[in-house]
Design a protein around this motif. Structure first.
Motif, mmCIF file in Angstrom:
data_model
loop_
_atom_site.group_PDB
_atom_site.id
_atom_site.type_symbol
_atom_site.label_atom_id
_atom_site.label_comp_id
_atom_site.label_asym_id
_atom_site.label_seq_id
_atom_site.Cartn_x
_atom_site.Cartn_y
_atom_site.Cartn_z
ATOM 1 N N ARG A 143 0.858 -1.185 0.000
ATOM 2 C CA ARG A 143 0.000 0.000 0.000
ATOM 3 C C ARG A 143 0.896 1.237 0.000
ATOM 4 N NH1 ARG A 143 -4.641 2.050 -1.646
ATOM 5 N NH2 ARG A 143 -5.833 0.267 -0.797
ATOM 6 N N LEU A 144 0.721 2.069 -1.038
ATOM 7 C CA LEU A 144 1.515 3.286 -1.187
ATOM 8 C C LEU A 144 0.741 4.541 -0.804
ATOM 9 C CD1 LEU A 144 2.938 1.899 -4.411
ATOM 10 C CD2 LEU A 144 4.475 2.993 -2.776
ATOM 11 N N ARG A 145 -0.553 4.558 -1.086
ATOM 12 C CA ARG A 145 -1.394 5.723 -0.772
ATOM 13 C C ARG A 145 -2.786 5.232 -0.409
ATOM 14 N NH1 ARG A 145 0.337 10.558 -4.070
ATOM 15 N NH2 ARG A 145 -1.816 11.190 -3.761
ATOM 16 N N GLN A 146 -3.326 5.749 0.672
ATOM 17 C CA GLN A 146 -4.693 5.434 1.062
ATOM 18 C C GLN A 146 -5.651 6.374 0.335
ATOM 19 O OE1 GLN A 146 -5.937 3.017 2.784
ATOM 20 N NE2 GLN A 146 -4.166 2.161 3.861
ATOM 21 N N PRO A 147 -6.755 5.857 -0.201
ATOM 22 C CA PRO A 147 -7.711 6.741 -0.878
ATOM 23 C C PRO A 147 -8.562 7.513 0.121
ATOM 24 C CG PRO A 147 -8.553 4.523 -0.863
ATOM 25 C CD PRO A 147 -7.190 4.449 -0.229
ATOM 26 N N SER A 148 -8.903 8.732 -0.236
ATOM 27 C CA SER A 148 -9.859 9.517 0.543
ATOM 28 C C SER A 148 -11.263 9.235 0.015
ATOM 29 C CB SER A 148 -9.545 11.013 0.420
ATOM 30 O OG SER A 148 -8.266 11.298 0.941
ATOM 31 N N PRO A 149 -12.288 9.439 0.829
ATOM 32 C CA PRO A 149 -13.660 9.210 0.364
ATOM 33 C C PRO A 149 -13.953 9.995 -0.914
ATOM 34 C CG PRO A 149 -13.628 9.537 2.730
ATOM 35 C CD PRO A 149 -12.237 9.853 2.257
#
Length: 424
Positions: free
Chosen positions: A223-229
């Motif tokens: 995991r490199l970036r968590q998505p925002s809603p």
């Protein structure tokens, strides 16, 4: 609901995309392919020390580009393993010929294990008394029908085409072992043996050292970036396993699928710092593809359990672009496919609808928007799949295509109609 490219995002200047594409490194791409095809990783067949070593190396590579890395294991049953180089020879009253493993002869997946050579007269399935004979299976006769003619036979001899380099291809997924030894002969050898069997006074001697083993496969997730809603989450995937080496026969797996892994690692490295705020990005390096895409089936089920709906881009083969990259879309992939169309036009990579029979199908089957991209498999499943046959220009072109697709999916909405078709 599957996440679509963010309709609220304003299209970013293509100059930003061009700057991002300019970061693709052929040197890094070719170095990754060379490393994965090295002797240390022994062809990367699932469950082998070489596969495990490759997974460890890839975990370090993911960590180095800033990914939070996890592993996820699953059992794999009955993987076929040729545990010794088979010996095979045949002859008539006036000649004797030894057959070369991998080109002239190879154990068939349906073969029973025969650890020591067995000699017997040559015969023809359906014509001659099978008792104690090696039976040549005529062209057009199915293996199932040959079994019906093989009671007490020494074994069966089937024909198999070889590739342009003269190699038979290795498969790990196929029929279960049958009741007798079975060998695949190159079409030229099969024809010669068939003619000798018809003439009479010919013999064949061989073993079929093949067995099934239960092993463990392990996927690597980064995991490199968590998505925002409200923002898209992109998942880049490629399988790192290969068909593996045989005793005395290296099968490096450079194009299949060292090249796909190289593309995904390079694209992830670049995109991790290039995507807009809120866009998610992760990588899955998958095990067990060569035994039925079991790693991706396992991962797709995991995603379904958590309700995650990433947009999936899978790369299986980036060795030779030829005239166009093959694209297969599945699941609710209309929006993602339209973005890929844009990316292809922007990068100058021609695209054509074509089968990409790989992990993308497992994600699509789980209801996710999934694209499969493939660009050539030189030396498919054979000793000819070497790093020097993977084109740096193709590696770079497919990487640029993947980078542009993810970048556009994360930054610009699309209402363009795809000319490729999404398989619905």
């Amino acid at each position: 609901m599957t996440t679509r490219p963010n309709p609220a995002a304003r299209p970013a200047p293509t100059a930003d995309l061009d700057a991002t594409l300019g970061r693709v490194s052929r040197d890094r791409l070719t170095a990754t392919v060379t490393a994965l095809a090295s002797d240390a990783f022994t062809g990367r067949r699932v469950g082998t020390p070489g596969n495990i070593a490759a997974r460890g190396w890839l975990g370090t590579e993911l960590t180095d580009i800033g990914a939070a890395v996890t592993g996820d294991s699953l059992p794999v049953r009955a993987v076929p393993v040729i545990y010794a180089a088979p010996t095979a020879r045949w002859g008539t009253g006036t000649m004797t010929a030894d057959l070369s493993f991998g080109s002239d002869v190879a154990p068939h997946l349906a073969s029973a294990d025969l650890p020591s050579p067995r000699r017997g007269p040559l015969g023809i399935a359906g014509t001659d008394d099978p008792d104690g004979r090696w039976l040549v299976v005529p062209a057009g006769m199915s293996l199932f029908d040959a079994y019906a003619q093989a009671e007490r036979a020494a074994g069966l001899l089937l024909a198999r085409h070889v590739d342009g380099d003269g190699w038979q291809f290795t498969m790990l997924s196929g029929p279960n072992p049958g009741p007798v030894p079975v060998l695949a002969l190159s079409t030229a050898i099969h024809q010669a043996v068939h003619e000798a069997a018809r003439a009479g006074d010919a013999w064949f001697a061989a073993d079929t050292p093949i067995r099934r083993v239960d092993v463990t496969a392990t996927n690597l997730y980064g995991r490199l970036r968590q998505p925002s809603p409200g923002h898209p989450d992109l998942l880049l995937t490629a399988h790192f396993d290969g068909v593996g080496d045989h005793p005395g026969l290296r099968q490096p797996g450079a194009a299949d699928n060292g090249s796909g892994v190289a593309v995904v690692l390079e694209a992830a490295r670049i995109l991790s710092t290039a995507l807009p705020e809120g866009a998610g990005l992760s990588v899955a390096l998958l095990d067990g593809e060569e035994v039925g895409a079991l790693g991706s089936a396992h991962h797709a089920a995991r995603l379904a359990e958590t309700g995650a709906t990433p947009l999936v881009v899978n790369v299986d083969g980036a060795g030779h672009l030829h005239q166009a990259a093959a694209v297969e879309a599945g699941g609710p992939a209309y929006g993602l496919l339209a973005v890929l169309d844009q990316a292809g036009r922007h990068t100058g990579v021609p695209l054509v609808a074509g089968p990409v029979a790989s992990d993308n199908r497992r994600y699509a089957g789980a209801g996710l928007a999934a694209l499969g991209i493939g660009a050539g498999m030189a030396g498919y499943h054979s000793p000819a799949d070497t790093p020097e046959r993977v084109e740096p220009t193709t590696l770079a072109a497919i990487t640029r295509l993947v980078v542009a697709t993810v970048w556009l999916a994360s930054t610009a909405p699309t209402t363009l109609q795809s000319s490729i078709g999404d398989g619905r």
